[in-house]
Design a protein around this motif. Structure first.
Motif, PDB file in Angstrom:
ATOM      1  N   VAL A 129     -19.567 -35.744  37.167  1.00 40.12           N
ATOM      2  CA  VAL A 129     -18.554 -35.853  37.917  1.00 40.12           C
ATOM      3  C   VAL A 129     -18.047 -34.399  36.741  1.00 40.12           C
ATOM      4  N   VAL A 130     -17.393 -33.405  37.478  1.00 44.00           N
ATOM      5  CA  VAL A 130     -16.636 -32.196  36.488  1.00 44.00           C
ATOM      6  C   VAL A 130     -15.294 -31.987  36.936  1.00 44.00           C
ATOM      7  N   GLY A 131     -15.149 -32.852  38.078  1.00 45.42           N
ATOM      8  CA  GLY A 131     -13.670 -31.809  38.276  1.00 45.42           C
ATOM      9  C   GLY A 131     -13.506 -32.867  40.017  1.00 45.42           C
ATOM     10  N   LEU A 132     -12.145 -33.105  39.762  1.00 46.21           N
ATOM     11  CA  LEU A 132     -11.719 -33.875  40.913  1.00 46.21           C
ATOM     12  C   LEU A 132     -10.863 -33.094  41.940  1.00 46.21           C
ATOM     13  N   ALA A 133     -10.478 -32.484  43.265  1.00 47.26           N
ATOM     14  CA  ALA A 133     -10.264 -31.674  44.131  1.00 47.26           C
ATOM     15  C   ALA A 133      -9.209 -32.242  45.289  1.00 47.26           C
ATOM     16  N   THR A 134      -8.599 -31.836  45.701  1.00 43.03           N
ATOM     17  CA  THR A 134      -8.057 -32.332  46.671  1.00 43.03           C
ATOM     18  C   THR A 134      -8.018 -31.235  48.205  1.00 43.03           C
ATOM     19  N   PHE A 135      -8.104 -31.787  49.653  1.00 39.82           N
ATOM     20  CA  PHE A 135      -8.204 -31.119  50.376  1.00 39.82           C
ATOM     21  C   PHE A 135      -6.516 -31.330  51.650  1.00 39.82           C
ATOM     22  N   GLY A 136      -5.855 -29.761  51.485  1.00 38.93           N
ATOM     23  CA  GLY A 136      -4.852 -29.811  51.958  1.00 38.93           C
ATOM     24  C   GLY A 136      -4.186 -30.568  51.406  1.00 38.93           C
TER      25      GLY A 136
END
Length: 853
Positions: free
Chosen positions: A183-190
């Motif tokens: 895991v190299v990053g965390l993301a959001t959706f909208g």
């Protein structure tokens, strides 16, 4: 006596006797609150998801995708074929295009830090390529960096929290082959941590092509961004001439609307409809509670209404006064219910994240419909429920003022018995016609079920006398005998009071019986069709999970303990123009682990141009060994297949069987849904399971189950659904108990003088309270027994009407232990409902009670 005077009198009556309307007020408030909360929550979720999709896809002006969609049964969205990923480079050169990027999407289930799968209990678990153009990527990097090397991944923040993962952690992604990722990053959706409970893992484009597509160079779709001054419609018009056959372009707005509709049309509509059904049950129970309250009040106010008639009040004015009271109570309770419903929605908005469903952020959406509809329902329920008692009040003769106050002594009558008997006969006849015909008719059975409910309601007072005598026979002692006589005093009132509880218990029983029948059917299916020793399976419900690796079955088959291991995958195709699901397997090996019943033809020689068809499907489609069918696949290709076998049982095998070689040219992301394993002779169950589990652990730790465990897991969603249903129906039962408590309170008021005389002749306070409690228990027992009988009958109707015939018929099962628990809860609830009336009766002062008129 004019109308304003009538209304003033109604207002005075409400003030003087407001405590008598507490049960009615509470029943309306609860029903309206549940309905309002459901509507507000649905509107809020729709608006939130619409805003989320619009925000996430704002930079995508067009989507290029395959024009071919195959929709099989149970797959409302359909399955599309892939497009050429290289098309993105050609489209980028089209005038008016600023950028184009391929989207590669597939199933990918993330494993948590402890090795358990994340999600998969309903919403899908997805994986895809990380798109470098921020405008075309619906996900926004919130922490860490984008994936740039093999094995690197970005995970949506909600999934990471559920998995206990942080940037820098390593875990496994099932695609379905296990892939080790960092895991190299965390993301959001909208702007949210994720799209509900959907999980998403972003990979490099190379990894996505390697693990999520059947062949390199394929993409699910292509996202396109327009240049300055180019509208979405203009962009689509410019793209269309550059597209190959079988490929289409739609605007970004259309794509966002389709995504929103996919969520709101499938999940939210189903979810809100599910809640609205239970709101309707609660409102129906409220109708009986409110009607009974006003019926008792009208009976107790016979002398008062007669005096009004004697001094000049017309029948219409008496009716108006009674309805005005009902509307006043309904208006106040409905307004309070609206406020409570908005509070319920706000509470759910805060509660959902705590139970693992991230409620989208944003303010509550309260529309006019969400307020006016529950308000109208509350007023209509009160007015409609009080109409017949109001009409009865208007018929009071003036001479009744010269008599003592009447009590509600309504009960049996020849007309009621004949009407109820006719309804019951019509119900039985209609139900039998619906469920015993060659083709069961759910609509005909539903009409019969509705007639049965009406018959039970009409026959309630007729059956009340006999039922109370039978149920009260075991009660010994003076106080219990008096409780039985009090319940028998007014069969109509007893039946009306019990009917509300009967409806609630009937619905509980209906779902309990249907759920038990589904579980029994699954047990029978596994017992009859599964001839293997262990099964390696995937979640039995929902769209989540990634399936099983197609390499797992051959690896297990190579074990010295295993005789046969065969995987069952899933494909889709149009068979002679109709979308159908295909089971992709080795048919000859399948016959050694599943019992397919009688087989006409040969399963061993299907090859790349043969199919096997289940007997029922073959009969419906006109197929037989030797005949041909045209299969159209999602890649647009059409091929003629020959039916080489027809098998009897489709329980686990499905309706169509094709070989892996036949499916390979048309497959997308390949996965098995089940691996059936049979051991060699002499291999023990524990020994064989341990060996299979050791191999399965190398493929993402799927669960290895015995036949019994597999059957139980397959029905696991049923118990979860029943728990939710019981929680929702608790409101209807609570309203019914409020009705019992309110009726008993009014009855205690009506019998004040009688109770005083009992105390005067030596009855203690404790004995008086016990008498009232036992009366309540008898009423609750009548409602519970009636509800069990009605619900059991309706459950049988639903099972017989919805299960087909022959091998496809559902197995009817009566869960005795659960129904006994329902009966016990009904009796205990009856005793609880009597607490306040019994307490009030025990506190009566003897002399004042005797002096009461």
């Amino acid at each position: 006596m004019n109308t304003p005077a009538t209304l003033r009198l109604a207002r005075s009556s409400l003030r003087a006797h407001r405590r008598r309307f507490l049960g009615t007020f509470a029943a309306v408030l609860l029903g309206v609150a549940f309905l309002t909360g459901t509507l507000v929550m649905g509107d809020t979720l729709r608006a939130s998801f619409d805003s989320m999709f619009t925000s996430a896809t704002r930079g995508t002006d067009a989507v290029v995708r395959s024009a071919t969609t195959v929709t099989a049964s149970g797959d409302a969205q359909g399955t599309r074929g892939p497009v050429d990923a290289a098309l993105a480079e050609r489209l980028a050169a089209v005038p008016g295009v600023a950028a184009a990027a391929p989207r590669i999407e597939g199933a990918g289930q993330l494993l948590a830090a402890d090795g358990t799968p994340v999600g998969g209990k309903g919403p899908p678990t997805l994986a895809g390529n990380w798109i470098e153009d921020p405008a075309l990527n619906p996900y926004r990097l919130a922490e860490g960096h984008e994936p740039s090397a093999p094995g690197e991944a970005v995970v949506n923040r909600g999934a990471a929290k559920a998995a206990g993962l942080v940037v820098g952690d390593t875990t496994v992604l099932r695609t379905p082959d296990p892939v080790k990722i960092t895991v190299v990053g965390l993301a959001t959706f909208g702007g949210a941590d994720g799209m509900g409970q959907v999980t998403w893992t972003g990979l490099t484009r190379a990894d996505a092509e390697k693990y999520l597509t059947a062949r390199p160079g394929e993409a699910t779709s292509i996202a396109v961004r327009a240049g300055p001054g180019v509208s979405q419609d203009e962009l689509v018009a410019a793209l269309t001439p550059a597209l190959p056959d079988g490929v289409e372009a739609i605007t970004g707005q259309q794509a966002a609307e389709e995504n929103t509709q996919m969520v709101s049309g499938r999940f939210l509509d189903l979810f809100t409809t599910f809640l609205l059904v239970f709101s309707g049950v609660a409102v129906l129970v409220s109708v009986f509670t409110i009607h009974n309250t006003f019926a008792v009040l009208v009976a107790q106010r016979t002398r008062e209404n007669a005096l009004l008639r004697a001094i000049g009040a017309a029948r219409r004015q008496v009716v108006t006064g009674t309805l005005a009271e009902a509307l006043a109570v309904g208006l106040l309770a409905s307004l309070a219910g609206l406020l409570a419903g908005i509070g319920v929605a706000a509470g759910l908005q805060a509660l959902f994240p705590a139970i693992g469903f991230p409620f989208p952020e944003g303010d509550l959406v309260v529309t006019g419909t969400s307020l006016l509809l529950p308000l109208g329902v509350g007023l209509a329920v009160c007015a409609g429920s009080a109409l017949l008692p109001a009409v009865r009040a208007g018929r009071t003769a003036p001479l009744a003022a010269l008599r003592e106050t009447d009590t509600d002594a309504s009960g049996t009558s020849r007309r009621r018995a004949l009407t109820g008997g006719a309804l019951l006969a019509a119900a039985v006849g209609t139900v039998l016609a619906g469920v015993l015909g060659t083709t069961p008719s759910l609509w005909l059975a539903s009409i019969g079920a509705a007639l049965a409910v009406a018959a039970f309601v009409v026959l309630g007072p007729v059956a009340a006398t006999l039922a109370v005598r039978v149920l009260g026979r075991p009660l010994r002692g003076v106080n219990r005998g008096l409780a039985r006589r009090n319940a028998l005093r007014s069969p109509g009132r007893t039946a009306a009071t019990a009917t509300a509880l009967m409806i609630g218990v009937a619905v509980v029983t209906l779902f309990t019986v249907f759920g038990a029948s589904l579980k029994a059917t699954m047990d029978r299916t596994v017992d009859r069709s599964f001839a293997g020793d262990v099964a390696i399976g995937t979640p039995s419900f929902g769209a989540g999970g990634s399936g099983l690796s197609p390499r797992l079955a051959p690896a297990v088959a190579a074990l010295p303990e295993v005789d046969t291991a065969v995987g069952l995958g899933r494909g889709v195709a149009e068979v002679d123009g109709r979308g159908r699901a295909l089971t992709v397997t080795d048919p000859a090996a399948l016959a050694r682990t599943l019992d397919l019943g009688d087989v006409r033809g040969s399963l061993a020689g299907l090859g790349t141009d043969g199919i096997a068809v289940a007997a029922d499907e073959a009969a419906d489609s006109g197929l037989a060994p030797g005949r041909t069918a045209v299969l159209t696949f999602t890649d647009g290709s059409r091929h003629t297949f020959t039916v080489r076998a027809v098998y009897q049982r489709a329980d686990l095998a499905g309706d169509y069987l094709v070989t892996r070689a036949a499916w390979a040219p048309h497959r997308t992301q390949d996965a098995d849904r089940l691996v059936a394993v049979s051991f060699k002779d002499g291999v023990g169950a524990e020994e064989g399971k341990a060996a299979v589990t050791k191999v399965a652990d190398r493929y993402g730790h799927p669960e290895v189950q015995t036949r019994e465990e597999y059957a139980e897991a397959s029905a696991g969603g049923i118990d979860m659904m029943l728990t939710l249903i019981y929680a929702l129906l608790a409101l209807a039962v609570l309203i019914a108990l409020l009705g019992i408590a309110n009726t008993l309170t009014l009855s205690v008021h009506e019998r004040t003088r009688e109770l005083g005389l009992l105390r005067a002749v030596g009855q203690t306070r404790a004995q008086l309270r016990a008498m009232v409690r036992w009366e309540s228990v008898l009423v609750a027992a009548f409602g519970t027994v009636g509800g069990l009988a009605l619900g059991g009958f309706l459950g049988w109707v639903l099972v017989r009407a919805s299960g087909g015939s022959g091998d496809s018929a559902l197995a009817f099962a009566v869960p005795a232990v659960r129904l006994a628990a329902v009966a016990l809860v009904g009796l205990v609830a009856g005793a609880v409902a009597a607490w306040r009336p019994a307490r009030r009766a025990g506190r009566l002062e003897i002399l004042r009670a005797i002096a009461t008129e």
